[in-house]
Design an enzyme around this catalytic site. Structure first.
Site, PDB file in Angstrom:
ATOM      1  N   ASN A 102      54.108  17.474  37.863  1.00 28.83           N
ATOM      2  CA  ASN A 102      54.473  18.180  36.640  1.00 28.83           C
ATOM      3  C   ASN A 102      54.646  19.673  36.888  1.00 28.83           C
ATOM      4  OD1 ASN A 102      54.150  15.686  35.498  1.00 28.83           O
ATOM      5  ND2 ASN A 102      52.111  16.104  34.658  1.00 28.83           N
ATOM      6  N   ASP A 104      54.562  21.798  34.167  1.00 30.56           N
ATOM      7  CA  ASP A 104      54.212  22.412  32.877  1.00 30.56           C
ATOM      8  C   ASP A 104      52.968  23.301  32.924  1.00 30.56           C
ATOM      9  OD1 ASP A 104      53.205  19.079  31.784  1.00 30.56           O
ATOM     10  OD2 ASP A 104      52.005  20.581  32.831  1.00 30.56           O
ATOM     11  N   HIS A 119      56.215  19.971  42.745  1.00 27.70           N
ATOM     12  CA  HIS A 119      57.578  20.287  42.293  1.00 27.70           C
ATOM     13  C   HIS A 119      57.695  21.662  41.671  1.00 27.70           C
ATOM     14  CE1 HIS A 119      58.176  15.633  42.000  1.00 27.70           C
ATOM     15  NE2 HIS A 119      58.261  16.075  43.238  1.00 27.70           N
ATOM     16  N   CYS A 127      64.825  34.624  42.458  1.00 23.19           N
ATOM     17  CA  CYS A 127      66.171  35.202  42.568  1.00 23.19           C
ATOM     18  C   CYS A 127      66.971  34.550  43.694  1.00 23.19           C
ATOM     19  CB  CYS A 127      66.048  36.715  42.840  1.00 23.19           C
ATOM     20  SG  CYS A 127      67.650  37.502  43.055  1.00 23.19           S
ATOM     21  N   CYS A 130      67.709  37.955  46.278  1.00 22.77           N
ATOM     22  CA  CYS A 130      66.617  38.586  47.066  1.00 22.77           C
ATOM     23  C   CYS A 130      65.411  37.667  47.214  1.00 22.77           C
ATOM     24  CB  CYS A 130      66.213  39.922  46.418  1.00 22.77           C
ATOM     25  SG  CYS A 130      65.316  39.717  44.877  1.00 22.77           S
ATOM     26  N   CYS A 148      67.965  39.179  37.890  1.00 23.11           N
ATOM     27  CA  CYS A 148      66.944  39.906  38.650  1.00 23.11           C
ATOM     28  C   CYS A 148      67.265  41.399  38.605  1.00 23.11           C
ATOM     29  CB  CYS A 148      66.980  39.407  40.099  1.00 23.11           C
ATOM     30  SG  CYS A 148      65.925  40.312  41.239  1.00 23.11           S
ATOM     31  N   GLY A 187      50.090   8.189  35.139  1.00 18.43           N
ATOM     32  CA  GLY A 187      51.213   8.621  34.308  1.00 18.43           C
ATOM     33  C   GLY A 187      52.460   8.984  35.069  1.00 18.43           C
ATOM     34  N   THR A 188      52.768   8.193  36.103  1.00 23.36           N
ATOM     35  CA  THR A 188      54.016   8.434  36.825  1.00 23.36           C
ATOM     36  C   THR A 188      54.757   7.124  37.019  1.00 23.36           C
ATOM     37  OG1 THR A 188      55.031   9.293  38.852  1.00 23.36           O
ATOM     38  CG2 THR A 188      52.848   8.315  39.079  1.00 23.36           C
ATOM     39  N   ASN A 213      48.371   3.768  33.479  1.00 26.85           N
ATOM     40  CA  ASN A 213      49.707   3.923  32.916  1.00 26.85           C
ATOM     41  C   ASN A 213      49.809   3.018  31.699  1.00 26.85           C
ATOM     42  OD1 ASN A 213      52.597   4.022  32.540  1.00 26.85           O
ATOM     43  ND2 ASN A 213      52.764   4.712  34.666  1.00 26.85           N
TER      44      ASN A 213
HETATM   45  C1  BV8 Z   1      63.783  15.359  48.811  1.00 23.47           C
HETATM   46  C2  BV8 Z   1      61.138  19.204  39.145  1.00 23.47           C
HETATM   47  C3  BV8 Z   1      64.789  15.710  50.916  1.00 23.47           C
HETATM   48  C4  BV8 Z   1      62.240  19.729  38.349  1.00 23.47           C
HETATM   49  C5  BV8 Z   1      61.600  16.936  39.911  1.00 23.47           C
HETATM   50  C6  BV8 Z   1      67.023   7.058  47.021  1.00 23.47           C
HETATM   51  C7  BV8 Z   1      65.816   6.431  47.314  1.00 23.47           C
HETATM   52  C8  BV8 Z   1      64.647   7.167  47.484  1.00 23.47           C
HETATM   53  C9  BV8 Z   1      64.676   8.566  47.355  1.00 23.47           C
HETATM   54  C10 BV8 Z   1      65.876   9.158  47.061  1.00 23.47           C
HETATM   55  C11 BV8 Z   1      67.044   8.428  46.897  1.00 23.47           C
HETATM   56  N1  BV8 Z   1      68.049   9.288  46.613  1.00 23.47           N
HETATM   57  C12 BV8 Z   1      67.557  10.544  46.604  1.00 23.47           C
HETATM   58  C13 BV8 Z   1      66.245  10.480  46.891  1.00 23.47           C
HETATM   59  C14 BV8 Z   1      65.328  11.587  47.015  1.00 23.47           C
HETATM   60  C15 BV8 Z   1      64.940  12.086  45.639  1.00 23.47           C
HETATM   61  C16 BV8 Z   1      64.397  10.970  44.768  1.00 23.47           C
HETATM   62  O1  BV8 Z   1      63.266  10.548  44.938  1.00 23.47           O
HETATM   63  N2  BV8 Z   1      65.243  10.510  43.827  1.00 23.47           N
HETATM   64  C17 BV8 Z   1      64.808   9.441  42.924  1.00 23.47           C
HETATM   65  C18 BV8 Z   1      65.326   9.715  41.508  1.00 23.47           C
HETATM   66  C19 BV8 Z   1      65.322   8.114  43.470  1.00 23.47           C
HETATM   67  N3  BV8 Z   1      63.874  13.036  45.891  1.00 23.47           N
HETATM   68  C20 BV8 Z   1      64.212  14.312  46.142  1.00 23.47           C
HETATM   69  O2  BV8 Z   1      65.338  14.741  46.123  1.00 23.47           O
HETATM   70  C21 BV8 Z   1      63.043  15.203  46.532  1.00 23.47           C
HETATM   71  N4  BV8 Z   1      63.423  15.965  47.684  1.00 23.47           N
HETATM   72  O3  BV8 Z   1      63.732  14.174  48.994  1.00 23.47           O
HETATM   73  O4  BV8 Z   1      64.266  16.250  49.714  1.00 23.47           O
HETATM   74  C22 BV8 Z   1      64.868  16.857  51.828  1.00 23.47           C
HETATM   75  C23 BV8 Z   1      63.967  16.932  52.891  1.00 23.47           C
HETATM   76  C24 BV8 Z   1      64.084  17.971  53.763  1.00 23.47           C
HETATM   77  C25 BV8 Z   1      65.055  18.963  53.576  1.00 23.47           C
HETATM   78  C26 BV8 Z   1      65.921  18.898  52.480  1.00 23.47           C
HETATM   79  C27 BV8 Z   1      65.839  17.827  51.591  1.00 23.47           C
HETATM   80  C28 BV8 Z   1      62.742  16.204  45.423  1.00 23.47           C
HETATM   81  C29 BV8 Z   1      62.231  15.467  44.205  1.00 23.47           C
HETATM   82  C30 BV8 Z   1      61.759  16.467  43.165  1.00 23.47           C
HETATM   83  C31 BV8 Z   1      62.743  16.494  42.018  1.00 23.47           C
HETATM   84  N5  BV8 Z   1      62.205  17.369  40.975  1.00 23.47           N
HETATM   85  N6  BV8 Z   1      61.115  17.758  38.981  1.00 23.47           N
HETATM   86  C32 BV8 Z   1      61.948  19.622  36.881  1.00 23.47           C
HETATM   87  O5  BV8 Z   1      60.862  19.140  36.474  1.00 23.47           O
HETATM   88  O6  BV8 Z   1      62.838  20.024  36.135  1.00 23.47           O
HETATM   89  S1  BV8 Z   1      61.355  15.274  39.726  1.00 23.47           S
HETATM   90  C33 BV8 Z   1      60.892  14.897  38.131  1.00 23.47           C
HETATM   91  O7  BV8 Z   1      60.576  13.487  38.180  1.00 23.47           O
HETATM   92  C34 BV8 Z   1      59.603  15.550  37.646  1.00 23.47           C
HETATM   93  O8  BV8 Z   1      58.964  16.377  38.595  1.00 23.47           O
HETATM   94  C35 BV8 Z   1      58.713  14.361  37.373  1.00 23.47           C
HETATM   95  O9  BV8 Z   1      57.396  14.645  37.468  1.00 23.47           O
HETATM   96  C36 BV8 Z   1      59.197  13.462  38.425  1.00 23.47           C
HETATM   97  C37 BV8 Z   1      58.727  12.067  38.399  1.00 23.47           C
HETATM   98  O10 BV8 Z   1      58.791  11.611  37.070  1.00 23.47           O
HETATM   99  P1  BV8 Z   1      57.376  11.178  36.421  1.00 23.47           P
HETATM  100  O11 BV8 Z   1      56.448  12.342  36.487  1.00 23.47           O
HETATM  101  O12 BV8 Z   1      56.926   9.921  37.043  1.00 23.47           O
HETATM  102  O13 BV8 Z   1      57.767  10.981  34.916  1.00 23.47           O
HETATM  103  P2  BV8 Z   1      58.610   9.762  34.316  1.00 23.47           P
HETATM  104  O14 BV8 Z   1      59.166  10.218  33.015  1.00 23.47           O
HETATM  105  O15 BV8 Z   1      59.530   9.207  35.367  1.00 23.47           O
HETATM  106  O16 BV8 Z   1      57.511   8.637  34.056  1.00 23.47           O
HETATM  107  C38 BV8 Z   1      56.520   8.842  33.064  1.00 23.47           C
HETATM  108  C39 BV8 Z   1      55.470   7.769  33.311  1.00 23.47           C
HETATM  109  O17 BV8 Z   1      54.365   7.993  32.438  1.00 23.47           O
HETATM  110  C40 BV8 Z   1      55.985   6.363  33.003  1.00 23.47           C
HETATM  111  O18 BV8 Z   1      55.522   5.479  34.017  1.00 23.47           O
HETATM  112  C41 BV8 Z   1      55.316   6.029  31.662  1.00 23.47           C
HETATM  113  O19 BV8 Z   1      55.027   4.639  31.540  1.00 23.47           O
HETATM  114  C42 BV8 Z   1      54.030   6.803  31.765  1.00 23.47           C
HETATM  115  N7  BV8 Z   1      53.438   7.231  30.491  1.00 23.47           N
HETATM  116  C43 BV8 Z   1      54.085   7.663  29.360  1.00 23.47           C
HETATM  117  N8  BV8 Z   1      53.165   8.030  28.441  1.00 23.47           N
HETATM  118  C44 BV8 Z   1      51.934   7.845  29.007  1.00 23.47           C
HETATM  119  C45 BV8 Z   1      52.103   7.336  30.311  1.00 23.47           C
HETATM  120  N9  BV8 Z   1      51.065   7.037  31.117  1.00 23.47           N
HETATM  121  C46 BV8 Z   1      49.824   7.271  30.649  1.00 23.47           C
HETATM  122  N10 BV8 Z   1      49.575   7.756  29.411  1.00 23.47           N
HETATM  123  C47 BV8 Z   1      50.607   8.057  28.568  1.00 23.47           C
HETATM  124  N11 BV8 Z   1      50.342   8.547  27.343  1.00 23.47           N
HETATM  125 ZN    ZN Z   2      66.886  39.674  43.198  1.00 29.54          ZN
END
Ligand code: BV8
Ligand code: ZN
Length: 240
Positions: A102, A104, A119, A127, A130, A148, A187-188, A213
């Site tokens: 998260n 937040d 994340h 920026c 810079c 910036c 919660g993921t 979850n």
């Molecule tokens: C990387 C920040 C490489 C921004 C976020 C194909 C297969 C596998 C992987 C990949 C693929 N294609 C691409 C990839 C890689 C990709 C990826 O995983 N894609 C996914 C979509 C398939 N990953 C990346 O790109 C990562 N980087 O791999 O880099 C690399 C390496 C070296 C050099 C260069 C590059 C970067 C990933 C980070 C992306 N940024 N967020 C922002 O927030 O704006 S991800 C975003 O999703 C959030 O961070 C969030 O936290 C994250 C995961 O989502 P969840 O937190 O799980 O939330 P979600 O809504 O999905 O689920 C909520 C859950 O809560 C549910 O299960 C629900 O049932 C439950 N729930 C609801 N209410 C409750 C509850 N549980 C309990 N109590 C409740 N009340």
């Molecule tokens: Zn700057």
């Protein structure tokens, strides 16, 4: 539930991975919805379409409107009992590492001290020119996209899809997962990597893995205990 409370008492090192679900009860929309399956949409866009360097390069104003909207929501959000229960558990456990996807900042607001933010943070701006990073909590931002002092454009200080996670943070998270004897997955939806890979790493290093979850996830089959329910309700019961 009873068994998990026992495991919590016995554990000498605990690692936790949280996702958007732990902030749902604070009113922060999730990305992929809950059991209802309502995807977290904004103006019909999905996170995967906006949280990318390409989307920002193409339309920084649109991406910033999304973040400014989320920042305004999060600014009104308060930590819920689930956040507080994790902060209390950290104070009590021998070794306790809270790893979060998260952006937040609600874990820190609830008093968690040792938080690994995989994340980044929605309150940090960086920026493009810079690279200077600064915290800016103003909602709404005075101008979109924010600029910036050097004249460069500022981006949100978060990790986008296709971007590497901060390496020190990831190394610390991986180490905590390997050394944990109890790993809590809370919660993921466990679809985003490499974050979702932490639970299997913990499992293969001998940890017990417990998932909390409201709905099962792709990892639910390979773990030791699945507690169905809201984290804001189950965590206080577990940690009491
Ligand atoms: C990387 C920040 C490489 C921004 C976020 C194909 C297969 C596998 C992987 C990949 C693929 N294609 C691409 C990839 C890689 C990709 C990826 O995983 N894609 C996914 C979509 C398939 N990953 C990346 O790109 C990562 N980087 O791999 O880099 C690399 C390496 C070296 C050099 C260069 C590059 C970067 C990933 C980070 C992306 N940024 N967020 C922002 O927030 O704006 S991800 C975003 O999703 C959030 O961070 C969030 O936290 C994250 C995961 O989502 P969840 O937190 O799980 O939330 P979600 O809504 O999905 O689920 C909520 C859950 O809560 C549910 O299960 C629900 O049932 C439950 N729930 C609801 N209410 C409750 C509850 N549980 C309990 N109590 C409740 N009340
Ligand atoms: Zn700057």
């Amino acid at each position: 539930m009873q068994a998990v409370r026992e495991w919590l008492r016995e554990a000498s090192s605990i690692a936790v991975l949280t996702g958007a679900g732990v902030s749902a009860e604070s009113g922060v929309p999730t990305f992929r919805g809950g059991a209802a399956g309502t995807p977290g949409l904004w103006k019909q866009y999905r996170a995967e379409e906006l949280a990318t360097p390409g989307a920002f390069a193409r339309d920084p104003k649109l991406v910033w409107e999304w973040y400014d909207w989320r920042r305004s929501l999060i600014a009104e959000a308060k930590p819920n009992p689930g956040h507080y229960a994790l902060a209390a558990a950290e104070a009590r456990a021998a070794k306790f590492t809270l790893i979060t996807q998260n952006v937040d900042g609600l874990h820190e607001l609830a008093g968690s001290r040792n938080v690994l933010r995989l994340h980044g943070s929605i309150w940090m701006l960086r920026c493009l020119e810079c690279q200077r990073e600064r915290e800016d909590r103003r909602t709404p931002l005075p101008e979109i996209p924010p600029r910036c002092e050097c004249g460069g454009t500022l981006r949100p200080g978060v990790v986008w899809f296709g971007e590497a996670l901060p390496s020190k943070v990831w190394q610390d998270a991986e180490k905590a997962a390997r050394e944990a004897d109890l790993f809590l997955l809370i919660g993921t939806s466990a679809v985003v990597y490499p974050a979702a890979g932490l639970a299997p790493i913990a499992k293969s290093s001998g940890a017990r893995v417990v998932e909390i979850n409201i709905a099962e996830t792709g990892l639910s089959d390979g773990i030791d205990e699945f507690l169905q329910g809201k984290s804001g309700e189950l965590l206080p019961q577990l940690m009491a």
